[in-house]
Design a protein around this motif. Structure first.
Motif, PDB file in Angstrom:
ATOM      1  N   ASP A 188       0.838  -1.201   0.000  1.00 37.32           N
ATOM      2  CA  ASP A 188       0.000   0.000   0.000  1.00 37.32           C
ATOM      3  C   ASP A 188       0.874   1.251   0.000  1.00 37.32           C
ATOM      4  O   ASP A 188       1.341   1.710   1.045  1.00 37.32           O
ATOM      5  CB  ASP A 188      -0.924  -0.016   1.224  1.00 37.32           C
ATOM      6  CG  ASP A 188      -1.855   1.179   1.277  1.00 37.32           C
ATOM      7  OD1 ASP A 188      -1.877   1.985   0.319  1.00 37.32           O
ATOM      8  OD2 ASP A 188      -2.564   1.315   2.296  1.00 37.32           O
ATOM      9  N   GLN A 189       1.070   1.802  -1.191  1.00 40.58           N
ATOM     10  CA  GLN A 189       1.921   2.986  -1.347  1.00 40.58           C
ATOM     11  C   GLN A 189       1.388   4.192  -0.571  1.00 40.58           C
ATOM     12  O   GLN A 189       2.162   4.978  -0.043  1.00 40.58           O
ATOM     13  CB  GLN A 189       2.035   3.351  -2.834  1.00 40.58           C
ATOM     14  CG  GLN A 189       2.650   2.265  -3.689  1.00 40.58           C
ATOM     15  CD  GLN A 189       4.108   2.010  -3.363  1.00 40.58           C
ATOM     16  OE1 GLN A 189       4.860   2.946  -3.132  1.00 40.58           O
ATOM     17  NE2 GLN A 189       4.507   0.744  -3.336  1.00 40.58           N
ATOM     18  N   ALA A 190       0.077   4.312  -0.516  1.00 48.36           N
ATOM     19  CA  ALA A 190      -0.546   5.490   0.110  1.00 48.36           C
ATOM     20  C   ALA A 190      -0.249   5.599   1.596  1.00 48.36           C
ATOM     21  O   ALA A 190      -0.122   6.691   2.131  1.00 48.36           O
ATOM     22  CB  ALA A 190      -2.054   5.466  -0.122  1.00 48.36           C
ATOM     23  N   SER A 191      -0.156   4.462   2.274  1.00 48.38           N
ATOM     24  CA  SER A 191       0.024   4.538   3.724  1.00 48.38           C
ATOM     25  C   SER A 191       1.431   4.152   4.177  1.00 48.38           C
ATOM     26  O   SER A 191       1.699   4.137   5.370  1.00 48.38           O
ATOM     27  CB  SER A 191      -1.002   3.640   4.426  1.00 48.38           C
ATOM     28  OG  SER A 191      -0.693   2.280   4.214  1.00 48.38           O
ATOM     29  N   GLN A 192       2.315   3.881   3.246  1.00 50.30           N
ATOM     30  CA  GLN A 192       3.667   3.490   3.631  1.00 50.30           C
ATOM     31  C   GLN A 192       4.346   4.599   4.429  1.00 50.30           C
ATOM     32  O   GLN A 192       4.354   5.753   4.028  1.00 50.30           O
ATOM     33  CB  GLN A 192       4.499   3.147   2.397  1.00 50.30           C
ATOM     34  CG  GLN A 192       5.017   1.742   2.460  1.00 50.30           C
ATOM     35  CD  GLN A 192       5.568   1.277   1.127  1.00 50.30           C
ATOM     36  OE1 GLN A 192       5.811   2.069   0.234  1.00 50.30           O
ATOM     37  NE2 GLN A 192       5.745  -0.001   1.004  1.00 50.30           N
ATOM     38  N   GLY A 193       4.854   4.235   5.585  1.00 46.68           N
ATOM     39  CA  GLY A 193       5.511   5.202   6.447  1.00 46.68           C
ATOM     40  C   GLY A 193       4.540   6.082   7.223  1.00 46.68           C
ATOM     41  O   GLY A 193       4.966   6.919   8.007  1.00 46.68           O
TER      42      GLY A 193
END
Length: 141
Positions: free
Chosen positions: A80-85
């Protein structure tokens, strides 16, 4: 108190307002913490009451086996790129799988209690397919 409890209080208020505003025809996906957190139990219990009075509550779980579920959820989260980090650690564990397993095991009974429907086992279905499954369940009742 603390920041998490403040967040949970605000979350309960927003959820209550949303459920009051959208009486019918709405789908809410508040996130697992809304009904299974440990930061202000009164807010968690209020959220469960609010959601159950609003409509049907589904518990989506990848597998009957909580360890397999934790593995699938960890892989999904990593992609999930949107919530990474963006996601704070909830347990302090460094290993994402160990953290997910701990959370899934701890929250499982709370999700079961909050749900109004039998558990929907989703495997590795895409969100669209999960939504279609829920629509089919809703159409049958």
């Amino acid at each position: 108190g603390g920041k998490w409890e403040e967040f949970r209080e605000l979350e309960a208020e927003v959820l209550s307002n949303l459920c009051g505003e959208y009486q019918t025809g709405a789908v809410l996906a508040p996130g697992g913490g809304a009904v299974a957190h440990s930061d202000g139990i009164q807010y968690r219990e209020q959220n469960v009451r609010t959601l159950k009075s609003f409509g049907r509550v589904f518990y989506l779980l990848p597998s009957h086996d909580l360890e397999i579920s934790a593995r699938i959820l960890t892989e999904r989260q990593a992609k999930d790129q949107a919530s990474q980090g963006q996601r704070p650690s909830l347990t302090g564990q460094k290993d994402p799988f160990a953290e997910m397993l701990e959370i899934v095991q701890k929250r499982h009974p709370l999700y079961l209690a909050a749900s109004t429907e039998p558990v929907l086992y989703t495997g590795s279905l895409f969100p669209y397919d999960i939504a279609r499954t829920i629509i089919d369940v809703l159409a049958k009742k």
